[in-house]
Design a protein around this motif. Structure first.
Motif, PDB file in Angstrom:
ATOM      1  N   GLU A  57     103.655  85.745  20.986  1.00 27.72           N
ATOM      2  CA  GLU A  57     104.050  86.863  20.139  1.00 27.72           C
ATOM      3  C   GLU A  57     105.118  87.693  20.832  1.00 27.72           C
ATOM      4  O   GLU A  57     104.981  88.058  21.989  1.00 27.72           O
ATOM      5  CB  GLU A  57     102.820  87.713  19.843  1.00 27.72           C
ATOM      6  CG  GLU A  57     103.028  88.661  18.704  1.00 27.72           C
ATOM      7  CD  GLU A  57     101.860  89.617  18.562  1.00 27.72           C
ATOM      8  OE1 GLU A  57     100.712  89.176  18.665  1.00 27.72           O
ATOM      9  OE2 GLU A  57     102.131  90.810  18.367  1.00 27.72           O
ATOM     10  N   LYS A  59     107.860  91.007  20.371  1.00 28.04           N
ATOM     11  CA  LYS A  59     108.402  92.099  19.559  1.00 28.04           C
ATOM     12  C   LYS A  59     109.819  92.383  20.010  1.00 28.04           C
ATOM     13  O   LYS A  59     110.092  92.462  21.192  1.00 28.04           O
ATOM     14  CB  LYS A  59     107.544  93.345  19.716  1.00 28.04           C
ATOM     15  CG  LYS A  59     106.349  93.301  18.824  1.00 28.04           C
ATOM     16  CD  LYS A  59     105.528  94.559  18.962  1.00 28.04           C
ATOM     17  CE  LYS A  59     104.174  94.334  18.351  1.00 28.04           C
ATOM     18  NZ  LYS A  59     103.118  94.960  19.129  1.00 28.04           N
TER      19      LYS A  59
ATOM     20  N   LYS B 236     103.512  85.930   8.717  1.00 22.98           N
ATOM     21  CA  LYS B 236     104.058  85.975  10.063  1.00 22.98           C
ATOM     22  C   LYS B 236     105.330  85.132  10.125  1.00 22.98           C
ATOM     23  O   LYS B 236     105.438  84.119   9.453  1.00 22.98           O
ATOM     24  CB  LYS B 236     103.042  85.414  11.048  1.00 22.98           C
ATOM     25  CG  LYS B 236     101.688  86.083  10.945  1.00 22.98           C
ATOM     26  CD  LYS B 236     101.555  87.180  11.968  1.00 22.98           C
ATOM     27  CE  LYS B 236     100.147  87.680  12.122  1.00 22.98           C
ATOM     28  NZ  LYS B 236      99.641  88.454  11.009  1.00 22.98           N
ATOM     29  N   LYS B 264     109.008  91.342  14.618  1.00 17.00           N
ATOM     30  CA  LYS B 264     107.905  90.712  15.315  1.00 17.00           C
ATOM     31  C   LYS B 264     107.913  89.220  15.003  1.00 17.00           C
ATOM     32  O   LYS B 264     107.871  88.835  13.842  1.00 17.00           O
ATOM     33  CB  LYS B 264     106.605  91.331  14.801  1.00 17.00           C
ATOM     34  CG  LYS B 264     105.452  91.140  15.715  1.00 17.00           C
ATOM     35  CD  LYS B 264     104.333  92.003  15.217  1.00 17.00           C
ATOM     36  CE  LYS B 264     103.032  91.613  15.824  1.00 17.00           C
ATOM     37  NZ  LYS B 264     101.929  92.322  15.176  1.00 17.00           N
TER      38      LYS B 264
END
Lengths: 180, 276
Positions: A57, A59, B236, B264
């Motif tokens: 993940e 950002k 996502k 993200k």
């Protein structure tokens, strides 16, 4: 003979109760059904995907064209650590970039374990208070950037303290000098 | 000595139990299955130790191949259909030509007389096709070919280096390329637009629409803040980049995602184990 006739064929034993309803066997041959069942099971087992892909993940900061040209966020000189990614090796130096930075200050490490050890020691030296700036040169591949981010993960450096920024012209010039 | 008679046993087995198990398994697999999507986009993934799994549904995937071609895919037929309808109504894709593939000349011949219901057909094809293989401009043309034709053509273009041309009604010939069109145009007001920006932005709009509908439809969600509702549906954004892609190309892709207000991402990686 000595066999017992269990079949309901033939009306030999008609007797007292008059006509008796034929007793049919309740047994069904299940073999074809099982065959079919297992065939379908195999089909579904082979076509199904259980494994979801593993992910990392990330950002990214919002793009702001006006602030982009400025140097990265204000971080103390002592805590910052710079990593410059090239195609096959990593260059690194401590502190912010300034005119006083010399070619000798920029050191080189291998990917994977090489840079991992460097990161570990730098992190320890700063008591975990470390800000890492990752700067990928154009020669670096995507895989290398992911490798680097992965090393950050392995070293358990807070992801909020990691910034992916552009290498500055000054740094590029220094690297050119270094690799002469 | 009397002969010992071995009693003959019946070879019949009671299959009920076996049948039970078989069907139990069958139901399990039928319910849990998610078919392997045909994923002809070959990508050599980078490795990482991170083992967070991607959620199974509702993802948006951006794939970047070694050559730097960008592909986009949206999970779920319903979502894809909604996206196609959105793109058509907003005129981001337009149906201008009817297309037929001529296998002798390797050309897709275009005419401007569009038969009835062609748009519905294209929308249906869009919803059935997991990947968006060509630029948005060529997409309505591409989707008029059959699925087999598309698969074969894409394969030949990428692996055998075929040139497949589009022949416009005025005999203009343009080479067909796979992958999204990555050129970025700047609209007035500093807004940027490209295939990738549009697709990402509008697939996110779908989430908001859906959240709006659920909020209206069920009183239970009345107390839930709208943003939370959107988050719960949140698709996502997964990036499947080839590890040998030069980083600047990935930077462009991420730049496009940033322009679509997405910050993200999930980098899809292969799991690697650390030697201790």
């Amino acid at each position: 003979m000595a066999e017992l006739d269990t079949s309901q064929k033939g009306g030999k034993h008609k007797g007292k109760g008059g006509k008796r309803a034929k007793k049919m066997s309740t047994r069904v041959d299940l073999t074809p059904m099982v065959d079919l069942g297992f065939l379908l099971v195999t089909f579904f087992m082979l076509t199904t995907t259980f494994s979801k892909p593993s992910t990392m993940e990330i950002k990214w900061p919002p793009k702001d064209d006006k602030t982009e040209k400025k140097e990265s966020p204000a971080v103390k000189q002592s805590t910052s650590f710079n990593v410059i990614l090239d195609s096959n090796s990593v260059y690194y130096y401590s502190g912010m970039f300034s005119k006083d930075l010399k070619v000798e200050d920029i050191k080189e490490a291998e990917y994977a374990e090489g840079i991992r050890n460097v990161l570990f020691t730098e992190k320890k030296r700063r008591n975990n208070d470390i800000f890492v700036f990752i700067k990928a040169l154009d020669a670096a591949t995507y895989g290398r950037v992911v490798d680097m981010l992965d090393e950050i993960n392995i070293c358990e450096i807070n992801k909020g303290n990691v910034f992916l920024v552009e290498p500055t012209d000054g740094e590029k010039a220094l690297l050119k000098q270094r690799n002469k | 000595m009397p002969k010992v008679k071995i009693p003959r046993k019946s070879t019949l087995i009671d299959m009920t139990a076996m049948c039970d198990v078989a069907f139990l398994l069958l139901t399990f697999f039928m319910l849990t299955t998610k078919f392997k999507t045909e994923n002809p986009i070959l990508v050599d993934l980078p490795k990482s130790v991170s083992d967070t799994l991607l959620q199974a549904t509702n993802n948006v995937q951006v794939a970047v191949t070694k050559e730097g071609r960008v592909f986009f895919s949206v999970d779920g037929q319903v979502r894809r259909e909604a996206l196609a309808n959105l793109l058509f109504t907003r005129k981001y894709i337009k149906l201008e030509y009817a297309a037929t593939y001529n296998s002798k000349t390797r050309e897709i011949e275009l005419t401007s007389n569009i038969p009835d219901k062609l748009q519905e057909k294209v929308v249906r094809e869009f919803s059935l096709e997991p990947n968006i293989d060509v630029s948005l401009a060529n997409l309505p043309i591409w989707l008029q070919l059959t699925q087999e034709q598309r698969a074969a053509l894409k394969d030949s273009i990428e692996k055998k280096n075929w040139t497949v041309n589009l022949r416009y009604p005025d005999n203009k010939v343009v080479k067909l390329q796979t992958g999204l069109d990555t050129t970025v145009t700047v609209l007035d007001g500093d807004k940027k637009s490209s295939d990738l920006i549009l697709l990402t932005y509008w697939s996110r709009i779908l989430d908001r629409k859906k959240a709006n509908e659920t909020a209206k439809a069920s009183p239970l969600t009345a107390n839930v803040p709208f943003n939370k509702l959107v988050d719960s549906l949140n698709s996502k954004i997964a990036l499947r980049g080839d590890r040998n892609v030069p980083y600047p190309l990935i930077k462009n892709v991420i730049g496009a995602l940033q322009d679509a207000d997405e910050y993200k991402y999930y980098f899809i990686t292969n799991l690697r184990k650390l030697k201790k």
